[in-house]
Design an enzyme around this catalytic site. Structure first.
Site, mmCIF file in Angstrom:
data_model
loop_
_atom_site.group_PDB
_atom_site.id
_atom_site.type_symbol
_atom_site.label_atom_id
_atom_site.label_comp_id
_atom_site.label_asym_id
_atom_site.label_seq_id
_atom_site.Cartn_x
_atom_site.Cartn_y
_atom_site.Cartn_z
ATOM 1 N N GLU A 1 1.111 -1.298 -0.340
ATOM 2 C CA GLU A 1 -0.069 -0.344 -0.037
ATOM 3 C C GLU A 1 1.370 1.367 -0.163
ATOM 4 O O GLU A 1 1.703 1.500 1.118
ATOM 5 C CB GLU A 1 -1.019 0.098 1.364
ATOM 6 C CG GLU A 1 -1.929 -1.110 1.046
ATOM 7 C CD GLU A 1 -2.636 -1.102 0.155
ATOM 8 O OE1 GLU A 1 -3.312 -0.141 -0.474
ATOM 9 O OE2 GLU A 1 -3.487 -1.797 -0.032
ATOM 10 N N HIS B 1 -1.707 -5.483 1.879
ATOM 11 C CA HIS B 1 -2.521 -6.602 1.858
ATOM 12 C C HIS B 1 -2.496 -7.653 1.261
ATOM 13 O O HIS B 1 -2.203 -7.724 -0.155
ATOM 14 C CB HIS B 1 -3.460 -5.543 1.159
ATOM 15 C CG HIS B 1 -4.563 -4.769 2.188
ATOM 16 N ND1 HIS B 1 -5.210 -3.706 1.521
ATOM 17 C CD2 HIS B 1 -5.568 -5.433 2.416
ATOM 18 C CE1 HIS B 1 -5.881 -3.222 2.765
ATOM 19 N NE2 HIS B 1 -6.449 -3.953 3.086
ATOM 20 N N CYS C 1 -7.684 -1.591 8.614
ATOM 21 C CA CYS C 1 -5.893 -1.871 7.793
ATOM 22 C C CYS C 1 -5.958 -0.395 7.875
ATOM 23 O O CYS C 1 -4.631 0.041 8.075
ATOM 24 C CB CYS C 1 -6.091 -2.463 6.725
ATOM 25 S SG CYS C 1 -6.664 -4.094 6.762
#
Lengths: 201, 201, 201, 201
Positions: free
Chosen positions: D78, D162, D141
């Site tokens: 991410e 992820h 998250c």
């Protein structure tokens, strides 16, 4: 040329069925094709018998059956029907067949007799996304298709068309759900009818 | 209320850009919203400067930027722009930035100041599939969005909207490519403008 | 019980074929099943004749054909083969058939004689994602499957299994490309063989 | 080099969480990286405070947070966390925030300070599918990621990763659900740790 076009009523909790929305928005005449409309129940036991009754009554030169398929992104012309009826969820009459033959002793699969690849090309050439699909699934759509292809074989051309959700249906679904405008799907079916008419001439 | 709506020209070999098709089909007035239209180049170096020139000239009360996103299935309202410009393929001016800042020293991300979730709900309530997206990517769309959000901060509301392909574009793409009708996307943007107008009143 | 397992060589520019990777990682024996391996060319004209030669030589009690399908996310057991061979791109021998019959005069479709739904359930129960597919496409995979189902009818059970890309292949593909680990696919095929062995006993 | 790796417990009715499965299968040492493990609750109010407590206790040189994302097909690094917490379904503690800031007065977005594109390339070079994602969503998250990026800024590198479902989880999901093998995801994280170690040296 007279074409019977069938669609399905809503099912599995949906308030609308895109095939019915498209059927209702189709004109009564497309070029030289006279359109006769018929809405069928989402029921393994009744869809094909109601379609057959309509065919016997209307005496069309071709039959186009419309159905809704929630994961398709474009107009899908179905190449083949298979001799199996199966449901993970009950149909509108409560039936939930488990991998039963549609017609006892019938062949495993029956191809559509129309030139589906050429027809799809004609629809795309008219500006609408369209593809040939190699499976109509095992639900009521396929049972209807198989029943008609089996019964009318070479005497009456039958084509099953799967349609995406309409935009207004997708408005209540997850963001990745594909959909098409009813007016566009209706125009695509009109282009399809013109191509069928030309192919059958 | 006067709203500047921008769209992009075609890029990467496509003959059309759905955002431009939608822009052209929008009326000049939606309820009490006066629509002013502007087509921008797909160029990192020029899109935002042309947009800024249009804003200075038009003096709108809001800006809605439209762009095409080939994998989206519905109208996507972008929540945030990020301070990074990157291209895997050259833009229409031949530029291919590699993870450069859009504005040197600018914050990493800037939220849209409009209530995007409420606006998306209004578009869905009007019958069009619409969702909020949390990434506008790193291409020219995001660079334009970031540039405008950074420059106009609280003085002028700016929203970026990603649109799927139009049906006629998807007719030449693989069968799983989602698309929407230009008329429907145009009506969805009209519903969005009405909702922005109500939100800003 | 002796089972012939076939896989395909790489094609269309890929350096590997997941079916071949899985075949190579399968043990020579799974429970009481003796595994005999055979790699086939991706060629409409040769795949089935090489498979038939192997069957005549090996005299297996069942045949499991593996093939790679780039868009599948799990192990796919194919329910049916259809009597049509078509390619959008040339096969490894340069052939590019256009909707030709696989077997002139053969039936439109032939179901697998094995209980594919029960087999898929057995593979899932072993912890591997697995589903029944209702179309094996129109490429070399389907031609091989149709040829064997047509030739061996009720005398020899034949099953075609489509596999996703291996993880190492997906490492060079777009981010949304699904894949499975070779070791997991190999274990899934072992679970499948155990289930076939139990079903045939 | 000591790296704290966090994962999440199961949530929303699932019996397992792929991030926890991967964490448990990671070795205690990867090359010269010492791995310290910590499982966090899927709770907006508690995940980051437990992570911060672990960081204060462990004093790592880097933090890698793992989370499960049901629609991703590969390992996703991410790029950015955003200052918004939102849930469509309650977290494991029953909280269901509605577009609240994670940190009152914090910046809208915070980039990861690690070279995520180079790290993803290193993981792919090791043979595992891996991509950089531009949105970590708005759920727990992202809240964890934003909290840590905000608190530790330039003093401690933090990366959120992820992961898809594990194959055994996908065995109970629809056929199109992508997944990866736990062993492969674990090896991919080991390759990531080696690349982080090299980047930080």
């Amino acid at each position: 040329m007279k074409v019977l076009i069938t669609a399905f009523e809503p099912f599995r909790g949906d308030a609308q069925n895109s095939s019915q929305l498209v059927l209702e928005s189709l004109p009564e005449r497309v070029g030289e094709v006279e359109v006769v409309k018929c809405v069928l129940p989402v029921a393994f036991a009744h869809a094909s018998e109601e379609a057959i009754a309509a065919i016997e009554r209307v005496r069309p030169q071709a039959v186009v059956c419309l159905g809704q398929a929630s994961t398709r992104a474009c107009v899908n012309l179905e190449r083949i029907a298979v001799n199996m009826a199966h449901a993970n969820n009950p149909d509108n009459a409560g039936a939930k067949p488990c991998r039963q033959p549609v017609v006892a002793g019938g062949p495993d699969g029956i191809f559509c007799k129309l030139p589906v690849d050429d027809l799809a090309q004609a629809v795309r050439a008219a500006g609408y996304p369209c593809a040939v699909s190699n499976t109509a699934g095992l639900y009521v759509c396929n049972t209807l298709y198989y029943s008609l292809l089996h019964r009318y074989a070479d005497v009456l051309p039958v084509l099953f068309v799967h349609l995406p959700y309409a935009h207004q249906q997708a408005a209540a679904k997850p963001a990745a759900t594909p959909s098409m405008a009813v007016a566009s799907m209706s125009d695509a079916i009109a282009a399809l009818l013109a191509a069928i008419s030309a192919a059958e001439r």
